[in-house]
Design a protein around this motif. Structure first.
Motif, PDB file in Angstrom:
ATOM      1  N   ARG A  32       0.824  -1.213   0.000  1.00 25.34           N
ATOM      2  CA  ARG A  32       0.000   0.000   0.000  1.00 25.34           C
ATOM      3  C   ARG A  32       0.857   1.262   0.000  1.00 25.34           C
ATOM      4  O   ARG A  32       0.549   2.225  -0.720  1.00 25.34           O
ATOM      5  N   VAL A  33       1.928   1.275   0.786  1.00 24.38           N
ATOM      6  CA  VAL A  33       2.792   2.461   0.845  1.00 24.38           C
ATOM      7  C   VAL A  33       3.477   2.687  -0.502  1.00 24.38           C
ATOM      8  O   VAL A  33       3.610   3.824  -0.963  1.00 24.38           O
ATOM      9  N   ARG A  34       3.886   1.617  -1.173  1.00 25.31           N
ATOM     10  CA  ARG A  34       4.493   1.744  -2.503  1.00 25.31           C
ATOM     11  C   ARG A  34       3.487   2.337  -3.493  1.00 25.31           C
ATOM     12  O   ARG A  34       3.823   3.229  -4.266  1.00 25.31           O
ATOM     13  N   PHE A  35       2.247   1.844  -3.451  1.00 19.68           N
ATOM     14  CA  PHE A  35       1.207   2.368  -4.337  1.00 19.68           C
ATOM     15  C   PHE A  35       1.001   3.860  -4.098  1.00 19.68           C
ATOM     16  O   PHE A  35       0.980   4.663  -5.038  1.00 19.68           O
ATOM     17  N   HIS A  36       0.855   4.257  -2.835  1.00 21.64           N
ATOM     18  CA  HIS A  36       0.604   5.664  -2.518  1.00 21.64           C
ATOM     19  C   HIS A  36       1.823   6.534  -2.830  1.00 21.64           C
ATOM     20  O   HIS A  36       1.668   7.711  -3.192  1.00 21.64           O
ATOM     21  N   THR A  37       3.007   5.973  -2.722  1.00 25.85           N
ATOM     22  CA  THR A  37       4.215   6.712  -3.104  1.00 25.85           C
ATOM     23  C   THR A  37       4.212   6.971  -4.606  1.00 25.85           C
ATOM     24  O   THR A  37       4.532   8.075  -5.062  1.00 25.85           O
ATOM     25  N   ARG A  38       3.834   5.975  -5.389  1.00 31.20           N
ATOM     26  CA  ARG A  38       3.748   6.155  -6.845  1.00 31.20           C
ATOM     27  C   ARG A  38       2.687   7.208  -7.201  1.00 31.20           C
ATOM     28  O   ARG A  38       2.897   8.028  -8.095  1.00 31.20           O
ATOM     29  N   VAL A  39       1.564   7.179  -6.495  1.00 29.88           N
ATOM     30  CA  VAL A  39       0.529   8.192  -6.722  1.00 29.88           C
ATOM     31  C   VAL A  39       1.084   9.573  -6.405  1.00 29.88           C
ATOM     32  O   VAL A  39       0.900  10.528  -7.185  1.00 29.88           O
ATOM     33  N   ALA A  40       1.789   9.715  -5.288  1.00 36.74           N
ATOM     34  CA  ALA A  40       2.371  11.004  -4.905  1.00 36.74           C
ATOM     35  C   ALA A  40       3.391  11.480  -5.942  1.00 36.74           C
ATOM     36  O   ALA A  40       3.420  12.669  -6.288  1.00 36.74           O
ATOM     37  N   ILE A  41       4.194  10.575  -6.472  1.00 33.24           N
ATOM     38  CA  ILE A  41       5.165  10.924  -7.511  1.00 33.24           C
ATOM     39  C   ILE A  41       4.432  11.456  -8.741  1.00 33.24           C
ATOM     40  O   ILE A  41       4.826  12.474  -9.326  1.00 33.24           O
ATOM     41  N   ASN A  42       3.368  10.774  -9.133  1.00 32.17           N
ATOM     42  CA  ASN A  42       2.592  11.216 -10.300  1.00 32.17           C
ATOM     43  C   ASN A  42       1.934  12.575 -10.060  1.00 32.17           C
ATOM     44  O   ASN A  42       1.919  13.431 -10.952  1.00 32.17           O
ATOM     45  N   VAL A  43       1.400  12.782  -8.874  1.00 33.90           N
ATOM     46  CA  VAL A  43       0.762  14.059  -8.551  1.00 33.90           C
ATOM     47  C   VAL A  43       1.787  15.191  -8.608  1.00 33.90           C
ATOM     48  O   VAL A  43       1.531  16.258  -9.177  1.00 33.90           O
ATOM     49  N   LEU A  44       2.954  14.958  -8.042  1.00 34.28           N
ATOM     50  CA  LEU A  44       3.982  16.000  -8.064  1.00 34.28           C
ATOM     51  C   LEU A  44       4.429  16.300  -9.494  1.00 34.28           C
ATOM     52  O   LEU A  44       4.708  17.455  -9.833  1.00 34.28           O
ATOM     53  N   GLY A  45       4.479  15.288 -10.340  1.00 31.50           N
ATOM     54  CA  GLY A  45       4.791  15.522 -11.753  1.00 31.50           C
ATOM     55  C   GLY A  45       3.740  16.394 -12.417  1.00 31.50           C
ATOM     56  O   GLY A  45       4.055  17.293 -13.206  1.00 31.50           O
ATOM     57  N   MET A  46       2.478  16.141 -12.086  1.00 31.50           N
ATOM     58  CA  MET A  46       1.389  16.960 -12.625  1.00 31.50           C
ATOM     59  C   MET A  46       1.514  18.410 -12.155  1.00 31.50           C
ATOM     60  O   MET A  46       1.322  19.340 -12.940  1.00 31.50           O
ATOM     61  N   VAL A  47       1.850  18.591 -10.884  1.00 35.55           N
ATOM     62  CA  VAL A  47       2.005  19.947 -10.350  1.00 35.55           C
ATOM     63  C   VAL A  47       3.148  20.659 -11.070  1.00 35.55           C
ATOM     64  O   VAL A  47       3.009  21.827 -11.467  1.00 35.55           O
ATOM     65  N   GLU A  48       4.261  19.972 -11.275  1.00 36.78           N
ATOM     66  CA  GLU A  48       5.383  20.566 -12.012  1.00 36.78           C
ATOM     67  C   GLU A  48       4.947  21.014 -13.405  1.00 36.78           C
ATOM     68  O   GLU A  48       5.261  22.134 -13.837  1.00 36.78           O
ATOM     69  N   ARG A  49       4.260  20.133 -14.109  1.00 36.77           N
ATOM     70  CA  ARG A  49       3.843  20.457 -15.474  1.00 36.77           C
ATOM     71  C   ARG A  49       2.830  21.595 -15.485  1.00 36.77           C
ATOM     72  O   ARG A  49       2.851  22.455 -16.371  1.00 36.77           O
ATOM     73  N   GLU A  50       1.927  21.621 -14.512  1.00 37.98           N
ATOM     74  CA  GLU A  50       0.948  22.706 -14.468  1.00 37.98           C
ATOM     75  C   GLU A  50       1.618  24.042 -14.187  1.00 37.98           C
ATOM     76  O   GLU A  50       1.268  25.061 -14.790  1.00 37.98           O
TER      77      GLU A  50
END
Length: 111
Positions: A32-50
């Motif tokens: 579960r922690v690995r999954f949520h870490t991957r989600v957080a990585i993706n969210v931060l990538g979206m924030v960077e691009r935005e």
């Protein structure tokens, strides 16, 4: 970034957190922690691009809406519902809007 803020920029801070999660945290966790870490990585990538693309996307969006003769997204939706807009120009604008959204949400899907 401009005055009064110094380096690092917002984009640099977000990138540093994303890189830390990707390089240091992700390899050390599982389940579960690995999954949520991957989600957080993706969210931060979206924030960077935005942060990076947002100003140009905002300007392009306003120009596209003006070409269609509408002021905002609500007016665009209303004009589509009422059949006031249709055809190639509309489809082209909608395709560009979707491309911009994908460029932020997940650039791989824009290809």
């Amino acid at each position: 970034m401009s005055a009064p803020h110094d380096l690092p920029t917002t984009t640099q801070l977000v990138a540093a957190v994303r890189e830390f999660l990707q390089a240091d945290v992700l390899p050390e966790v599982e389940g579960r922690v690995r999954f949520h870490t991957r989600v957080a990585i993706n969210v931060l990538g979206m924030v960077e691009r935005e942060i990076e693309l947002g100003p140009s996307h905002t300007a392009s969006h306003a120009e596209r809406l003006a070409l269609l003769g509408v002021a905002d997204d609500a007016e665009l939706a209303k004009a589509i519902r009422e059949g006031d807009l249709e055809g190639g120009a509309l489809l082209g604008v909608l395709a560009e809007i979707v491309r911009d959204k994908l460029a932020v949400a997940n650039p791989r899907h824009a290809e």
